[in-house]
Design a protein around this motif. Structure first.
Motif, mmCIF file in Angstrom:
data_model
loop_
_atom_site.group_PDB
_atom_site.id
_atom_site.type_symbol
_atom_site.label_atom_id
_atom_site.label_comp_id
_atom_site.label_asym_id
_atom_site.label_seq_id
_atom_site.Cartn_x
_atom_site.Cartn_y
_atom_site.Cartn_z
ATOM 1 N N GLN A 98 141.080 -3.659 15.684
ATOM 2 C CA GLN A 98 141.529 -2.319 16.059
ATOM 3 C C GLN A 98 141.116 -1.339 14.973
ATOM 4 O O GLN A 98 141.939 -0.583 14.461
ATOM 5 C CB GLN A 98 143.053 -2.336 16.246
ATOM 6 N N GLY A 99 139.850 -1.366 14.615
ATOM 7 C CA GLY A 99 139.367 -0.483 13.559
ATOM 8 C C GLY A 99 139.794 -0.922 12.184
ATOM 9 O O GLY A 99 139.829 -0.121 11.250
ATOM 10 N N GLY B 90 133.180 4.486 5.170
ATOM 11 C CA GLY B 90 132.883 4.154 6.548
ATOM 12 C C GLY B 90 134.154 4.077 7.362
ATOM 13 O O GLY B 90 135.239 3.862 6.823
ATOM 14 N N ALA B 91 134.016 4.246 8.674
ATOM 15 C CA ALA B 91 135.174 4.169 9.559
ATOM 16 C C ALA B 91 134.706 3.834 10.959
ATOM 17 O O ALA B 91 133.578 4.159 11.352
ATOM 18 C CB ALA B 91 135.942 5.494 9.564
ATOM 19 N N TYR B 92 135.588 3.183 11.709
ATOM 20 C CA TYR B 92 135.317 2.963 13.122
ATOM 21 C C TYR B 92 135.674 4.258 13.846
ATOM 22 O O TYR B 92 136.793 4.735 13.772
ATOM 23 C CB TYR B 92 136.150 1.797 13.657
ATOM 24 N N THR B 93 134.715 4.804 14.544
ATOM 25 C CA THR B 93 134.932 6.068 15.245
ATOM 26 C C THR B 93 134.557 5.909 16.714
ATOM 27 O O THR B 93 133.720 5.082 17.062
ATOM 28 C CB THR B 93 134.071 7.187 14.643
ATOM 29 N N GLY B 94 135.166 6.701 17.539
ATOM 30 C CA GLY B 94 134.844 6.639 18.958
ATOM 31 C C GLY B 94 135.464 5.395 19.588
ATOM 32 O O GLY B 94 136.558 5.415 20.109
ATOM 33 N N THR B 95 134.785 4.285 19.494
ATOM 34 C CA THR B 95 135.312 3.031 20.024
ATOM 35 C C THR B 95 135.703 2.143 18.852
ATOM 36 O O THR B 95 135.312 2.376 17.721
ATOM 37 C CB THR B 95 134.278 2.291 20.869
ATOM 38 N N ALA B 96 136.440 1.101 19.147
ATOM 39 C CA ALA B 96 136.882 0.198 18.085
ATOM 40 C C ALA B 96 135.736 -0.608 17.507
ATOM 41 O O ALA B 96 135.896 -1.302 16.523
ATOM 42 C CB ALA B 96 137.954 -0.734 18.630
ATOM 43 N N SER B 97 134.559 -0.516 18.132
ATOM 44 C CA SER B 97 133.442 -1.311 17.635
ATOM 45 C C SER B 97 132.349 -0.479 16.985
ATOM 46 O O SER B 97 131.397 -1.028 16.477
ATOM 47 C CB SER B 97 132.823 -2.118 18.780
ATOM 48 N N LYS B 98 132.453 0.832 16.998
ATOM 49 C CA LYS B 98 131.407 1.685 16.442
ATOM 50 C C LYS B 98 131.753 2.027 14.999
ATOM 51 O O LYS B 98 132.664 2.810 14.739
ATOM 52 C CB LYS B 98 131.263 2.957 17.273
ATOM 53 N N LEU B 99 131.027 1.465 14.076
ATOM 54 C CA LEU B 99 131.283 1.662 12.649
ATOM 55 C C LEU B 99 130.255 2.634 12.086
ATOM 56 O O LEU B 99 129.060 2.332 12.076
ATOM 57 C CB LEU B 99 131.214 0.320 11.922
#
Lengths: 114, 111
Positions: A98-99, B90-99
């Motif tokens: 979950q991120g 870095g961060a996951y943005t948009g979807t939980a899989s887009k880093l």
């Protein structure tokens, strides 16, 4: 030790050639990523994949395609290499979450297109 | 445009000095990662921050995530030549899989 392995550290290709960059991870991760890194621009996401045969465009997909036929392998394809694709390419993988999952990176491939 | 902005873009400090690198997002972050890269190599994970107000330390490096979870800072105390490199958030943005990652900060430490 966890490992993300990129097939080449350095690569020189000619303009117009089809180029394959390979990335393999041994951690059974669902997510895999391809980035390019250029001075002053940081890491820019080209494509990512969250499962076998699944792919999503990142922020700069133009001129690239990807393939993920097996969970451990994620290939970046330059259909017709151009000089503006000269860059450092980095592959990464992470587990689904979950991120909140750390990504592991390969050593990078420095591609020069002449 | 990139969703994560870092400042400064580059930094030169004398050995022993403190420094701070900032990372700002236009959206609420659900996890913020700091990585370090030695020149020409892959990225090494430093820390992950998830909760608003969270602070973590590793050796002489401290990272914080603000209460609104839209800004993070990385602070190095008494810098050493071994701290030199490129720091990326870095961060996951948009979807939980887009880093996605920020623009990076290149740090040089002079003797």
């Amino acid at each position: 030790d966890v490992k993300v392995t990129q097939s080449s550290r350095y690569l020189v290709k000619r303009t117009g050639e089809k180029v394959f960059l390979e990335c393999v991870q041994d951690m059974d991760h669902e997510n895999m990523f391809w980035y390019r890194q250029d001075p002053g621009l940081g890491l820019r996401l080209i494509y990512f994949s969250y499962d076998v045969k699944m792919k999503e465009k990142g922020d700069i997909p133009e001129g690239y395609s990807v393939s993920r036929e097996k969970k451990e392998r994620f290939s970046l394809i330059l259909e017709s290499a151009s000089t503006n694709q000269t860059s450092m390419y980095l592959c990464a993988s992470s587990t689904q979450g979950q991120g909140n999952t750390e990504a592991f990176f390969g050593q990078g491939t420095r591609l020069t297109v002449v | 445009s990139q969703e994560l902005e870092q400042s400064p873009q580059s930094l030169i400090v004398q050995e022993g000095k403190n420094l701070t690198i900032n990372c700002t997002s236009s959206k609420t972050l659900y996890g913020l990662y700091w990585y370090k890269q030695k020149y020409g190599e892959g990225l090494i994970f430093l820390m992950m921050l998830q909760k608003g107000g969270e602070e973590k330390s590793h050796e002489k490096i401290t990272a914080k995530l603000d209460e609104k979870k839209q800004q993070s800072s990385l602070h190095i105390t008494a810098s050493q030549p071994s701290h030199a490199g490129i720091y990326l958030c870095g961060a996951y943005t948009g979807t939980a899989s887009k880093l996605t990652f920020g623009t990076g900060t290149r740090l040089q430490v002079t003797l």
